[in-house]
Design a protein around this motif. Structure first.
Motif, PDB file in Angstrom:
ATOM      1  N   GLN A 102      -1.321  24.220  76.556  1.00 24.49           N
ATOM      2  CA  GLN A 102      -2.029  24.249  75.282  1.00 24.49           C
ATOM      3  C   GLN A 102      -1.098  24.656  74.147  1.00 24.49           C
ATOM      4  O   GLN A 102      -1.159  24.116  73.045  1.00 24.49           O
TER       5      GLN A 102
ATOM      6  N   PHE B 224       1.783  21.596  73.826  1.00 23.38           N
ATOM      7  CA  PHE B 224       1.379  20.192  73.698  1.00 23.38           C
ATOM      8  C   PHE B 224      -0.060  19.995  73.237  1.00 23.38           C
ATOM      9  O   PHE B 224      -0.476  18.872  72.970  1.00 23.38           O
ATOM     10  N   GLY B 225      -0.851  21.088  73.197  1.00 23.08           N
ATOM     11  CA  GLY B 225      -2.250  20.952  72.794  1.00 23.08           C
ATOM     12  C   GLY B 225      -3.098  20.231  73.812  1.00 23.08           C
ATOM     13  O   GLY B 225      -4.097  19.596  73.459  1.00 23.08           O
ATOM     14  N   VAL B 226      -2.729  20.292  75.110  1.00 25.66           N
ATOM     15  CA  VAL B 226      -3.510  19.654  76.171  1.00 25.66           C
ATOM     16  C   VAL B 226      -3.765  20.668  77.272  1.00 25.66           C
ATOM     17  O   VAL B 226      -3.136  21.720  77.337  1.00 25.66           O
TER      18      VAL B 226
ATOM     19  N   GLN C  38       6.270  16.142  79.971  1.00 30.14           N
ATOM     20  CA  GLN C  38       5.780  17.470  79.607  1.00 30.14           C
ATOM     21  C   GLN C  38       5.934  18.455  80.770  1.00 30.14           C
ATOM     22  O   GLN C  38       6.348  19.599  80.577  1.00 30.14           O
TER      23      GLN C  38
ATOM     24  N   GLY D 122       4.150  17.709  68.729  1.00 32.60           N
ATOM     25  CA  GLY D 122       3.354  17.402  67.544  1.00 32.60           C
ATOM     26  C   GLY D 122       1.953  17.969  67.552  1.00 32.60           C
ATOM     27  O   GLY D 122       1.400  18.293  66.503  1.00 32.60           O
ATOM     28  N   ASN D 123       1.339  18.107  68.719  1.00 29.80           N
ATOM     29  CA  ASN D 123      -0.047  18.581  68.797  1.00 29.80           C
ATOM     30  C   ASN D 123      -0.147  20.007  69.316  1.00 29.80           C
ATOM     31  O   ASN D 123      -1.205  20.440  69.780  1.00 29.80           O
ATOM     32  N   ARG D 124       0.949  20.754  69.261  1.00 34.06           N
ATOM     33  CA  ARG D 124       0.945  22.087  69.865  1.00 34.06           C
ATOM     34  C   ARG D 124      -0.047  23.027  69.197  1.00 34.06           C
ATOM     35  O   ARG D 124      -0.349  22.897  68.009  1.00 34.06           O
ATOM     36  N   LYS D 125      -0.556  23.945  69.993  1.00 35.31           N
ATOM     37  CA  LYS D 125      -1.474  24.975  69.499  1.00 35.31           C
ATOM     38  C   LYS D 125      -0.808  26.327  69.747  1.00 35.31           C
ATOM     39  O   LYS D 125      -1.052  26.965  70.774  1.00 35.31           O
TER      40      LYS D 125
END
Length: 816
Positions: free
Chosen positions: A213, A216-218, A227, A285-288
């Motif tokens: 998360q 990568f935000g996943v 990843q 790019g989508n990291r949290k």
């Protein structure tokens, strides 16, 4: 010779290593414990004994993991933690991740029993060659080491935590023995899952789920080959291979993992080639990234309130004796904390607040609202129109829970407490109060000579203005609907301001720092004191609950990580005023909403559902309030200047400011914006609930305990005063009126026929009779109040006037 002499220690270490390895291999083949490092003979025997004496049973304690704070409908609000860790099962971790970690850390993981003999032999030869203590640890050994360190840290045992990772032979041997025990008692899948949930992946991310998360935000289940390889490579050196701060080193390490996976046939060539082509920077790019617990919450202010409440509320002693102990249990215990927050209502509350006060406005405007359930104290919504990133100050709550030391002046919402005190004192619902005239331009000055107790004003006197020219003899209903300041100032004086102050205390009203409202009469009568929205909402909820005050609580339930219910004591509730007195006040407080001249008329559009409440406006139109309720819900709305005054102390004003979709307002009162916003929030709060009427006031409250006044018309002031004082009344000399009674004598009294025993009676003095005055003198009937029937709300009390001639108030201007 010199060169040979220099190499002799190196040769001896190699020979010693061969002795140790041969001993080790024999012991392993014999299936017995591994001996400690030592030479042959008696040294070897003593080493074997020392090793066998090491503890071998390894207990796997539950990992420190995030707790969950949920809404009433089970939506996630926050994950409190010390370590950013989310535990997941192996089937929720991508197969790519499992393969990548095994490939780079322990390629023979599924083949050994806790010790990789090949790797161990290579490391031992290296150790004896260099004099260092190196690794070659299997995943099982690493799992043991990190678990020992984690458990020590949870015990606050720093020495044990350091010993768990110390580079010594003793520690390595203990670790190895524990690893063999783990392999005997746990499956490979359990060991791998434990490791992946435990290991540190840098950037404050512990365990693979938090790492996935974070970077990568996943979720871990969705990790791709590239990843997974990047994460697996971080473990060896979490700072050096952190892709956020060292993308080049991280990319090289990722590619090394991919090459290793290809070499072991764990990933096809084409997939590896494709994964290598993507720059690490593009993968993030989508990291949290981890923030403060509440900074990443969907409801940051409520989250912050919850964290403070869990640590500091007496109700939360079930989580630990001290705030520090409670916080540790919250952050590490994997608790599920279900709150009372209604997310649908929270969304509606936030929507209506920000429609009036946009977040980030440049006009120093703020807004806050708390919605509660009367009779339980449950916090159903708590929102404010400010940016949590700019300031974490919670405008709704007290200082102990993250709010301000004081709060904001609450203006005419204070008048409710005088009404409660009046009815408790025996005044009937149709009682009247005779008050001085005042207007926005001409104030009336009350002095300490007018006061009856120590809750007074300063020596200069207390200037009171009305929003329009008004005063004279007014009913409780009329002065409440129209919020006449001088009438309530006079009522508070007549009752005794200290008595009204005591009512405030009973009903839970206090400053943001928990201290009582100031006892000076301006604070008690007209709200010059300071409160927070949650506090005044809970105080007004007392009326909705027919006199029962409940402390606000956001807790629905708490369960442990293994599903055990924590027994949370119920919130404190207490009957603080009589139910029939609350019923009477509820009837009076419908006036501001339903009366055609009410200060909040038009704010409540759900006519079939009874509601009550009171507006509040402070000096210089600095802050505005509406606090109101139905029998099932209570809510406060504050809209005002976040900073109340300039540096020199001059109060700022809300006048001539623009309020979002409500537009520009030349003059701002409690009913201008706060009232309509409250109406929309309350509509959302009651949507779908059955319509419940307020209980009609009892005959005892309607009639009060008034006693008949002695006849004093025509008496001198001295004689009338003596008669009234002898009957137990206080006496005040009022103004002069036209009358057929001789000039200078008592023409009439206010009240005219009955008054509460011990109450104040005002003498009206005659100007003398004349034909001209007789023609224009017409006695007026006593005021009455319309009490709402049990099933439908009243349309509000009529205007009405008091007995005898009086100065008529001018019609109030239409509120903007």
């Amino acid at each position: 010779m010199e060169g040979r002499a220099q190499n002799l220690p190196h040769v001896l270490r190699l020979l010693l290593g061969l002795v140790v390895l041969s001993t080790l291999m024999g012991l392993l083949m014999a299936g017995i414990a591994i001996p400690a490092i030592g030479a042959g003979g008696s040294a070897t025997t003593s080493g074997v004994k020392a090793f066998n004496d090491l503890p071998s049973e390894f207990s796997v304690s539950p990992l420190a993991q995030q707790s969950k704070i949920l809404s009433a409908d089970n939506k996630l609000i926050a994950n409190p933690y010390d370590e950013n860790r989310i535990i997941v099962s192996l089937d929720k971790i991508s197969p790519w991740m499992q393969k990548a970690q095994i490939a780079i850390e322990d390629s023979r993981f599924y083949e050994h029993g806790g010790l990789d003999v090949r790797g161990f032999t290579r490391a031992m030869v290296s150790n004896f060659s260099s004099g260092d203590v190196q690794g070659a640890s299997t995943i099982t050994q690493q799992y043991v080491k990190i678990t020992l360190q984690e458990n020590a840290l949870r015990r606050d045992d720093k020495d044990a935590a350091q010993a768990a990772v110390a580079k010594t032979y003793t520690r390595k041997l203990q670790e190895l023995k524990y690893a063999l025990d783990v392999e005997r008692n746990y499956t490979k899948e359990q060991i791998l899952a434990g490791y992946l949930n435990l290991v540190y992946y840098g950037d404050q991310a512990y365990g693979v789920e938090a790492a996935a998360q974070n970077y990568f935000g996943v979720n871990a289940a969705k990790l791709t080959l590239g990843q997974a390889a990047l994460l697996a490579g971080i473990v060896q050196q979490p700072t050096k291979f952190n892709p956020v701060i060292n993308p080049k080193q991280s990319q090289a390490r990722r590619n090394a993992v991919l090459d290793r996976m290809q070499a072991l046939n764990l990933a096809p060539v084409a997939a590896v080639t494709a994964a290598k082509k993507q720059p690490v920077a593009d993968m993030l790019g989508n990291r949290k990234p981890p923030k403060g617990v509440c900074q990443r919450s969907s409801q940051p202010f409520f989250c912050a309130y919850m964290m403070e409440y869990l640590q500091k509320s007496p109700q939360m002693a079930v989580l630990g004796k001290t705030p520090a102990e409670r916080l540790k249990n919250i952050n590490q215990g994997g608790l599920t904390i279900k709150t009372t927050l209604d997310t649908k209502l929270q969304t509606a509350t936030m929507r209506e607040l920000t429609a009036a006060v946009p977040i980030g406005n440049k006009s120093n405007l703020g807004a806050a609202s708390t919605v509660l359930e009367p009779g339980t104290g449950k916090v159903l919504a708590m929102a404010q129109a400010t940016d949590f990133g700019d300031s974490q100050l919670n405008l709704n709550v007290d200082q102990r829970y993250g709010g301000s030391q004081y709060g904001y002046q609450f203006g005419s919402t204070a008048k409710m407490y005088a009404l409660v005190t009046a009815l408790e004192s025996g005044m009937p619902l149709d009682a009247t109060v005779t008050a001085p005239m005042a207007s926005p331009e001409d104030s009336h000055v009350f002095t300490n000579k007018d006061m009856h107790d120590k809750c007074r004003t300063d020596p200069k006197g207390w200037e009171v203005k009305n929003d329009y020219k008004s005063g004279g003899t007014l009913s409780l209903a009329k002065m409440t609907a129209e919020s006449i300041n001088t009438s309530f100032a006079q009522l508070t004086i007549d009752l005794g301001a200290c008595k009204v102050h005591e009512t405030m205390n009973r009903m839970g009203l206090h400053q943001g720092d928990g201290k009582p409202i100031d006892t000076a009469i301006p604070a008690v009568a007209l709200g010059a004191g300071v409160v927070t929205p949650m506090t005044i909402a809970s105080s007004y909820a007392t009326l909705a609950a027919r006199g029962k005050y409940c402390e606000p609580t956001p807790i629905e339930s708490i369960t442990t990580s293994n599903g055990k219910v924590v027994k949370v004591p119920p919130t404190s509730c207490k009957q603080v005023i009589r139910a029939d007195v609350a019923d009477g006040v509820n009837a009076l407080l419908q006036g501001p909403l339903y009366d055609s001249r009410g200060t909040a008329e038009g704010s409540w559009t759900v006519k079939e559902r009874p509601a009550a409440g009171k507006t509040g406006t402070t000096n210089n139109h600095n802050q505005s309030w509406f606090v109101g309720y139905t029998p099932q819900r209570a809510a406060s709305v504050w809209i005002g200047n976040v900073k109340p005054a300039k540096a020199n102390g001059e109060l700022l004003t809300l006048n001539r400011k623009t309020f979002g979709s409500y537009g520009y307002k030349k003059s701002v009162f409690g009913g201008t914006v706060a009232g309509p916003v409250w109406g929309k929030i309350m509509k959302a709060a009651t949507d779908g609930l059955p319509i419940v009427p307020f209980t009609a006031p009892s005959a005892a409250v309607r009639n009060g305990n008034y006693v008949v006044l002695p006849a004093v018309a025509g008496d001198s002031i001295e004689t009338a005063t003596g008669k009234l004082e002898a009957a137990g009344f206080k006496v005040k000399v009022g103004g002069r009126v036209d009358s057929s009674v001789r000039e200078g004598r008592v023409a009439s009294t206010t009240p005219s026929a009955k008054a509460p025993k011990g109450g104040t009676v005002t003498l009206l003095i005659s100007r003398g009779y004349s034909t001209q005055t007789a023609q224009r003198f017409t006695p007026q009937p006593q005021n009455t109040v319309v009490v709402p029937p049990p099933t439908t709300p009243t349309a509000g009390p009529g205007p009405g006037q008091g007995p005898g001639p009086k100065a008529k108030p001018t019609k109030p201007p239409k509120r903007p």
